[in-house]
Design an enzyme around this catalytic site. Structure first.
Site, PDB file in Angstrom:
ATOM      1  CE1 TYR A 124      -3.514   2.591   0.292  1.00 47.02           C
ATOM      2  CE2 TYR A 124      -2.591   3.195   2.420  1.00 47.02           C
ATOM      3  CZ  TYR A 124      -3.462   3.443   1.369  1.00 47.02           C
ATOM      4  OH  TYR A 124      -4.271   4.552   1.388  1.00 47.02           O
ATOM      5  CG  HIS A 163      -7.259   4.999  -0.810  1.00 46.87           C
ATOM      6  ND1 HIS A 163      -6.590   4.131   0.027  1.00 46.87           N
ATOM      7  CD2 HIS A 163      -8.505   4.479  -0.983  1.00 46.87           C
ATOM      8  CE1 HIS A 163      -7.392   3.141   0.359  1.00 46.87           C
ATOM      9  NE2 HIS A 163      -8.572   3.318  -0.237  1.00 46.87           N
TER      10      HIS A 163
HETATM   11  C1  LIG Z   1       2.051  12.507  -8.878  1.00 45.16           C
HETATM   12  C2  LIG Z   1       3.465  12.994  -8.682  1.00 45.16           C
HETATM   13  C3  LIG Z   1       4.117  12.194  -7.560  1.00 45.16           C
HETATM   14  C4  LIG Z   1       4.261  12.794  -9.976  1.00 45.16           C
HETATM   15  O1  LIG Z   1       5.609  13.082  -9.702  1.00 45.16           O
HETATM   16  P1  LIG Z   1       6.589  13.656 -10.830  1.00 45.16           P
HETATM   17  O2  LIG Z   1       7.951  13.665 -10.253  1.00 45.16           O
HETATM   18  O3  LIG Z   1       6.058  14.928 -11.358  1.00 45.16           O
HETATM   19  O4  LIG Z   1       6.442  12.522 -11.927  1.00 45.16           O
HETATM   20  P2  LIG Z   1       7.414  12.203 -13.159  1.00 45.16           P
HETATM   21  O5  LIG Z   1       8.185  13.411 -13.531  1.00 45.16           O
HETATM   22  O6  LIG Z   1       8.202  10.999 -12.823  1.00 45.16           O
HETATM   23  O7  LIG Z   1       6.346  11.885 -14.294  1.00 45.16           O
HETATM   24  C5  LIG Z   1       6.280  10.644 -14.968  1.00 45.16           C
HETATM   25  C6  LIG Z   1       5.132  10.665 -15.936  1.00 45.16           C
HETATM   26  O8  LIG Z   1       3.877  10.741 -15.242  1.00 45.16           O
HETATM   27  C7  LIG Z   1       2.956  11.508 -16.025  1.00 45.16           C
HETATM   28  N1  LIG Z   1       2.613  12.736 -15.310  1.00 45.16           N
HETATM   29  C8  LIG Z   1       3.196  13.216 -14.186  1.00 45.16           C
HETATM   30  N2  LIG Z   1       2.606  14.369 -13.823  1.00 45.16           N
HETATM   31  C9  LIG Z   1       1.665  14.636 -14.734  1.00 45.16           C
HETATM   32  C10 LIG Z   1       0.725  15.699 -14.928  1.00 45.16           C
HETATM   33  N3  LIG Z   1       0.671  16.744 -14.074  1.00 45.16           N
HETATM   34  N4  LIG Z   1      -0.112  15.654 -15.982  1.00 45.16           N
HETATM   35  C11 LIG Z   1      -0.062  14.626 -16.856  1.00 45.16           C
HETATM   36  N5  LIG Z   1       0.811  13.584 -16.757  1.00 45.16           N
HETATM   37  C12 LIG Z   1       1.662  13.590 -15.699  1.00 45.16           C
HETATM   38  C13 LIG Z   1       3.683  11.881 -17.307  1.00 45.16           C
HETATM   39  O9  LIG Z   1       3.411  10.853 -18.257  1.00 45.16           O
HETATM   40  C14 LIG Z   1       5.128  11.849 -16.870  1.00 45.16           C
HETATM   41  O10 LIG Z   1       6.024  11.611 -17.913  1.00 45.16           O
HETATM   42  P3  LIG Z   1       6.569  12.859 -18.777  1.00 45.16           P
HETATM   43  O11 LIG Z   1       6.984  13.915 -17.814  1.00 45.16           O
HETATM   44  O12 LIG Z   1       7.715  12.246 -19.525  1.00 45.16           O
HETATM   45  O13 LIG Z   1       5.429  13.275 -19.653  1.00 45.16           O
HETATM   46  C15 LIG Z   1       3.504  14.533  -8.358  1.00 45.16           C
HETATM   47  O14 LIG Z   1       2.652  15.204  -9.258  1.00 45.16           O
HETATM   48  C16 LIG Z   1       3.116  14.881  -6.947  1.00 45.16           C
HETATM   49  O15 LIG Z   1       3.961  14.908  -6.047  1.00 45.16           O
HETATM   50  N6  LIG Z   1       1.806  15.156  -6.697  1.00 45.16           N
HETATM   51  C17 LIG Z   1       1.362  15.537  -5.361  1.00 45.16           C
HETATM   52  C18 LIG Z   1       1.305  14.338  -4.448  1.00 45.16           C
HETATM   53  C19 LIG Z   1       0.285  13.331  -4.931  1.00 45.16           C
HETATM   54  O16 LIG Z   1      -0.794  13.679  -5.332  1.00 45.16           O
HETATM   55  N7  LIG Z   1       0.656  12.039  -4.856  1.00 45.16           N
HETATM   56  C20 LIG Z   1      -0.198  10.966  -5.315  1.00 45.16           C
HETATM   57  C21 LIG Z   1      -0.946  10.327  -4.218  1.00 45.16           C
HETATM   58  S1  LIG Z   1       0.087   9.273  -3.244  1.00 45.16           S
END
Ligand SMILES: CC(C)(COP(=O)(O)OP(=O)(O)OC[C@H]1O[C@@H](n2cnc3c(N)ncnc32)[C@H](O)[C@@H]1OP(=O)(O)O)[C@@H](O)C(=O)NCCC(=O)NCCS
EC number: 2.3.1.258
Length: 220
Positions: A124, A163
């Protein structure tokens, strides 16, 4: 700019004359300093770009020394707050809780726990996130691959799940890219945030023909 051989000749002449250093020596030193600083800045930028394009610098296990960093990151990244028990448990999970560093600064974290529910062994993901200015740099990918690798090496996990608030489109896109699917939507899952509903995203770690671990245990 003066020919460097001319500078050398002037320099030798000055050294031999035993006169106080003329202005042009200071000018030359300043010019050299500027060149060195510029070269250093350029190499740092290149290094930064390499890191940002491909990966964060490193990940580090959560421990008593950096647990406050994890708390601070989670407070900034997530709209929900986590209690002391969450952080106490995090200290016990070893590789399942990691900080992600970018140029030696902690900018993200992932915290998971092993869960036995639905007669399955599941991983999880409690939290996985990085600070907004560091998103789309591959840091989320690095953290998710870290936990996926743990599951793969272990070989006994049925699936990995989490989630996500239904409005969190970036996280949904992110997880779907890694083969997670929305398997359920829970009404009023969150207590103090809007929207309160959550999707359950899950990625199966079993090939379709392999029986889940629960069934294996039953037949033994
Ligand atoms: C979700 C999260 C962890 C992604 O982290 P990140 O470091 O930006 O992700 P990555 O750079 O590794 O992205 C990998 C791929 O995911 C997808 N992706 C990531 N963010 C995206 C966005 N805002 N919109 C669309 N696609 C997205 C893309 O396909 C991306 O590949 P690309 O950059 O080559 O297009 C980040 O947005 C975050 O910290 N969000 C807030 C916390 C959260 O909501 N966590 C999830 C619940 S646990």
């Amino acid at each position: 700019m003066r020919d460097s051989r001319l500078w050398s000749a002037d320099f030798i002449h000055w050294r031999r004359s035993k006169q106080p250093a003329p202005f042009w020596i200071y000018a030359q030193l300043m010019q050299s300093l500027v060149v060195v600083v510029r070269m250093r800045q350029r190499s740092e930028l290149t290094e930064c770009w390499k890191t940002s394009a491909a990966r964060p610098d490193r990940t580090g296990r959560c421990n008593a020394h950096n647990i406050k960093q994890l708390k601070r990151l989670n407070q900034v990244i997530f709209p929900v707050s986590y209690n002391d028990k969450f952080y106490k448990d995090v200290l016990e999970v070893g590789e399942l809780a990691k900080l992600a560093y970018f140029n030696d600064i902690a900018v993200g974290a992932v915290c998971c726990r092993v869960d036995h529910s639905q007669n399955q062994k599941r991983l999880y993901i409690m939290t996985l996130g990085c600070l907004a200015p560091y998103r789309r740099l591959g840091i989320g990918t690095k953290m998710l691959n870290h936990v996926l690798n743990i599951c793969e090496k272990d070989g006994t996990f049925d699936n990995i799940y989490l989630h996500v608030q239904i409005s969190n489109e970036s996280a949904i896109d992110f997880y779907q890219k890694f083969g997670f699917e929305i398997i359920e939507t829970k009404k009023n899952y969150y207590k103090r945030i809007e929207p309160a509903d959550a999707h359950v995203l899950q990625k199966s770690l079993r090939s379709p023909c392999a029986p889940p671990t629960g069934e294996l245990q039953k037949t033994e």
